[in-house]
Design an enzyme around this catalytic site. Structure first.
Site, PDB file in Angstrom:
ATOM      1  CG  ASP A 130     -33.524  67.367 -13.895  1.00 19.94           C
ATOM      2  OD1 ASP A 130     -33.312  68.247 -14.745  1.00 19.94           O
ATOM      3  OD2 ASP A 130     -34.640  67.153 -13.401  1.00 19.94           O
TER       4      ASP A 130
ATOM      5  CG  HIS B 298     -35.996  68.234 -16.862  1.00 13.23           C
ATOM      6  ND1 HIS B 298     -35.588  69.204 -15.959  1.00 13.23           N
ATOM      7  CD2 HIS B 298     -37.288  68.505 -17.125  1.00 13.23           C
ATOM      8  CE1 HIS B 298     -36.621  70.012 -15.689  1.00 13.23           C
ATOM      9  NE2 HIS B 298     -37.657  69.618 -16.396  1.00 13.23           N
TER      10      HIS B 298
ATOM     11  CG  ASP C 133     -40.651  66.972 -16.215  1.00 15.82           C
ATOM     12  OD1 ASP C 133     -39.922  66.051 -16.650  1.00 15.82           O
ATOM     13  OD2 ASP C 133     -40.300  67.747 -15.314  1.00 15.82           O
ATOM     14  CD  GLU C 134     -40.780  71.757 -15.848  1.00 14.04           C
ATOM     15  OE1 GLU C 134     -41.385  72.630 -15.228  1.00 14.04           O
ATOM     16  OE2 GLU C 134     -39.699  71.255 -15.444  1.00 14.04           O
TER      17      GLU C 134
ATOM     18  CD1 TRP D 151     -46.406  67.160 -14.157  1.00  9.50           C
ATOM     19  CD2 TRP D 151     -45.793  69.078 -13.184  1.00  9.50           C
ATOM     20  NE1 TRP D 151     -45.778  67.931 -15.108  1.00  9.50           N
ATOM     21  CE2 TRP D 151     -45.382  69.113 -14.540  1.00  9.50           C
ATOM     22  CE3 TRP D 151     -45.496  70.173 -12.362  1.00  9.50           C
ATOM     23  CZ2 TRP D 151     -44.721  70.207 -15.093  1.00  9.50           C
ATOM     24  CZ3 TRP D 151     -44.827  71.266 -12.912  1.00  9.50           C
ATOM     25  CH2 TRP D 151     -44.453  71.275 -14.266  1.00  9.50           C
TER      26      TRP D 151
ATOM     27  CE1 TYR E 140     -45.476  68.555  -7.936  1.00  7.42           C
ATOM     28  CE2 TYR E 140     -43.863  70.177  -8.642  1.00  7.42           C
ATOM     29  CZ  TYR E 140     -44.560  69.007  -8.863  1.00  7.42           C
ATOM     30  OH  TYR E 140     -44.327  68.280 -10.003  1.00  7.42           O
TER      31      TYR E 140
ATOM     32  CD1 TRP F 143     -40.443  69.427  -7.513  1.00  5.78           C
ATOM     33  CD2 TRP F 143     -39.012  68.209  -8.719  1.00  5.78           C
ATOM     34  NE1 TRP F 143     -41.171  68.633  -8.369  1.00  5.78           N
ATOM     35  CE2 TRP F 143     -40.322  67.877  -9.119  1.00  5.78           C
ATOM     36  CE3 TRP F 143     -37.934  67.565  -9.337  1.00  5.78           C
ATOM     37  CZ2 TRP F 143     -40.588  66.937 -10.105  1.00  5.78           C
ATOM     38  CZ3 TRP F 143     -38.202  66.632 -10.325  1.00  5.78           C
ATOM     39  CH2 TRP F 143     -39.510  66.322 -10.700  1.00  5.78           C
ATOM     40  CB  THR F 144     -33.232  68.624  -3.993  1.00  5.86           C
ATOM     41  OG1 THR F 144     -32.639  68.027  -5.152  1.00  5.86           O
ATOM     42  CG2 THR F 144     -34.073  67.613  -3.249  1.00  5.86           C
TER      43      THR F 144
HETATM   44  C1  ACM Z   1     -42.271  68.721 -12.644  1.00  8.55           C
HETATM   45  O1  ACM Z   1     -42.484  69.296 -11.568  1.00  8.55           O
HETATM   46  N1  ACM Z   1     -41.559  69.316 -13.582  1.00  8.55           N
HETATM   47  C2  ACM Z   1     -42.787  67.388 -12.909  1.00  8.55           C
END
Ligand code: ACM
Length: 634
Positions: free
Chosen positions: A201, A275, A351-352, A418, A443, A489-490
């Site tokens: 990331d 990312h 993603d994103e 997601w 999530y 996610w951390t």
């Molecule tokens: C994500 O939560 N961006 C896959």
């Protein structure tokens, strides 16, 4: 009357914390349980017998080690085709009706017999068996008990889905090889079979790629900052890059083998084209925007304007889809990834992706013209299709986040949905495989209780909501829904204790949604079992969130300045006690029964829940300013 007696008896069984007959507290709930009379008491010399099979031998060895360290008894393992009196017998059957990971567990007063069509079924049967034993079986340090009894029972069990996953983000915060193994140990107890590692990331590249050494020399390290991730002070040029780490290829081989021995597949994710700042810090030529880049240390990187506007990046953290060197880079990365991970899928993220730097790039404009791509969705789709060709050329299948649908899905791609279920529904409609992992149910980086007491994250997902996760939406071909997974996610998870806190108990709910028959879903029954499993987590020294014991608040206003409070609880049987006078309430303070009017000069409301005269929730202090804000009072 009889019915009421039965219900009362059931309630006693469910709530008896110390009873031997804790057989109704299995998570995930098995497909079928036939409870008998009496118990099997472990003899002081235990035989674990398996039919000839290498995998069963390993399972038996680990079971024997656990039984012997917890009980202090002698435990022998041997090979054989029949059970002996007082033994634990593990055997394989060829039964075309038995599902691959299913099992039958039979406990009689004379011993335990576990059968399955596949070693994985034996492994899951062992997890159930361990849950039938008193919680001290997982105790740290080992506790002495005079008797170890297992209720007489026959359990027939099989999973609803073949993909039962947890995703761990090791990029935002790094977790070592041994910490990943511990996470695997915890997840298999609840019959998860897939660990998705988010390996790259903006904040770190966590896997050695031998042909691209700078990915870890540069990309694995950043400035060490603590506080609220995403809001850190701006980077300074001379900040030492002391935080980070990565898995060597030997580490990965060790993790993969450890996982395989526990019937866990590892899904590796290399998140591209967005990312990707850690990779770009190592190889800046991968981006559309020339410059010097550093791995992000948790400073703000993206802007989310909301109200339907597209997000944008403050720094170009995306690979350039118009550059051939990007595809050469990805070929090298995926060659090594494909060799390291035996699982059939590779996750490409997707993603994103911020578009604002792509919009300005002449190279991308040229690509659009050449390839007749009409917008940036089609540019992203062009990129994904090329990545799919690379991944397919390594004999692997591509899976990506649901943004890979934008501009047209690659021909063989599977989708991980997601942003709700809609991406999954659309992908299935187009005949593609789907894994459901919608933010609103799974999530587990979100807060699990009120923001006033939970470590801050931008959204909330309570256990009760997670328990409503249903992976197969109406009208969708269920055969295309491979299963689901919870994602951790951390950004705000700095250590393994907090990793555990975020995972449990919500992963119990996800495990049950993915394993148990849909018709067995029952919140009250589940939440009672969750509490029994809290005792197991306590025994095993695993942290969990006690948020189900805290109240749910609802604030509104009367007139223009008066605050009205409503409180409720996620589980039954709690009483809520409160004060407005700054002192700490206990069970002798007023008990909440119906909505309250906050006294106009109060500074704070303090609240705590009790059960059976014992405090059970956390002491919550709700300042007046917060109440006013939530009530919509200026
Ligand atoms: C994500 O939560 N961006 C896959």
């Amino acid at each position: 009357m009889k019915k009421r007696l039965l219900a009362a008896l059931l309630a006693v069984l469910l709530t008896s914390a110390h009873g031997q007959r804790n057989e109704l507290s299995i998570i995930p709930q098995p497909a079928s349980i036939a409870l008998g009379e009496g118990v099997f008491t472990l003899p002081r010399e235990i035989s674990v017998i398996t039919v000839k099979n290498d995998e069963l031998k390993k399972i038996a060895g680990r079971l024997a080690a656990q039984l012997s360290s917890a009980t202090g008894y002698t435990v022998n393992t041997s090979e054989g085709n029949t059970a002996t009196s007082g033994s634990v017998f593990l055997s394989l059957v060829t039964d075309p009706m038995t599902s691959k990971e299913g099992y039958q567990l039979k406990v009689t007063a004379n011993g335990v017999s576990l059968t399955a069509a596949d070693p994985s079924g034996i492994f899951y049967g062992v997890q159930t068996l361990l849950q039938l034993l008193p919680r001290e079986i997982v105790g740290k340090p080992a506790a002495k008990k005079n008797e170890w009894a297992i209720p007489v029972v026959t359990i027939d069990d099989r999973p609803r889905f073949g993909w039962r996953g947890l995703m761990l983000d090791v990029a935002r915060h790094f977790f070592t090889k041994d910490q990943v193994k511990e996470y695997i140990d915890e997840m298999v107890k609840y019959k998860f079979n897939l660990l998705h590692l988010h390996l790259t990331d903006d904040q770190g590249w966590r896997i050695e790629i031998k042909s691209l050494p700078k990915l870890t020399e540069v990309g694995a390290w950043r400035a060490d900052k603590t506080g609220t991730f995403g809001r850190f002070s701006p980077p300074l040029p001379d900040e030492p890059k002391t935080y980070g780490g990565f898995y060597t290829q030997d580490d990965i081989k060790e993790i993969v083998q450890y996982a395989k021995d526990r019937f866990i597949n590892i899904l590796p994710e290399i998140d591209v084209p967005g990312h990707s700042l850690a990779a770009i810090a190592a190889y800046p030529e991968l981006t559309s925007t020339p410059g010097k880049y550093a791995v992000n240390s948790g400073e703000q990187l993206m802007v989310w304007p909301g109200s339907g506007q597209h997000f944008y990046g403050l720094i170009d953290n995306a690979l350039c889809p118009a550059k051939e060197n990007v595809y050469q880079f990805l070929d090298k990365v995926f060659t090594e990834i494909a060799q390291l991970f035996p699982f059939e899928y590779i996750h490409m993220g997707g993603d994103e992706t911020a578009r604002n730097f792509w919009e300005k790039s002449d190279a991308i404009k040229g690509l659009m013209k050449k390839e007749k791509l009409k917008d940036l969705n089609e540019v992203q789709s062009y990129f994904v299709k090329r990545v799919e060709k690379i991944i397919n050329s390594k004999e692997k299948k591509l899976i990506g986040w649901d943004e890979i649908l934008d501009g047209g899905l690659a021909p063989n791609a599977a989708v991980m949905s997601w942003r709700g279920m809609k991406g999954g529904i659309e992908a299935a409609r187009q005949g593609h495989e789907v894994v459901m992992s919608p933010t609103d149910f799974v999530y587990i980086d979100y807060m699990q209780g009120d923001a006033i007491i939970e470590p801050p994250v931008y959204a909330t997902l309570r256990l009760k909501k997670a328990y409503q996760f249903e992976p197969v939406p109406d009208g969708v071909n269920p055969l295309l829904i491979k299963g689901g997974q919870a994602n951790l996610w951390t950004e705000q998870v700095y250590n393994t204790r907090h990793l555990q806190y975020m995972t449990w108990p919500r992963a119990f709910a996800i495990a049950e949604a993915l394993w148990s028959p849909k018709e067995k879903r029952d919140w009250n029954n589940f939440s009672a079992r969750v509490e029994r499993h809290f005792e197991r987590l306590d025994a095993a020294q695993v942290k969990y969130a006690p948020s189900i014991y805290d109240p749910i608040f609802e604030f509104s206003k009367k007139d223009t300045a008066t605050i009205i409070v409503k409180m409720s609880t996620e589980i039954e049987g709690l009483s809520i006690h409160y004060s407005f006078d700054n002192s700490f309430p206990d069970q002798f303070y007023p008990k909440y029964t119906s909505s309250l009017t906050v006294p106009k000069d109060a500074v704070a409301m303090k609240v705590i829940t009790y059960r059976d005269s014992k405090p059970i929730g956390r002491m919550i202090v709700m300042p007046i300013a917060e109440m006013r804000k939530r009530a919509g009072i200026k």
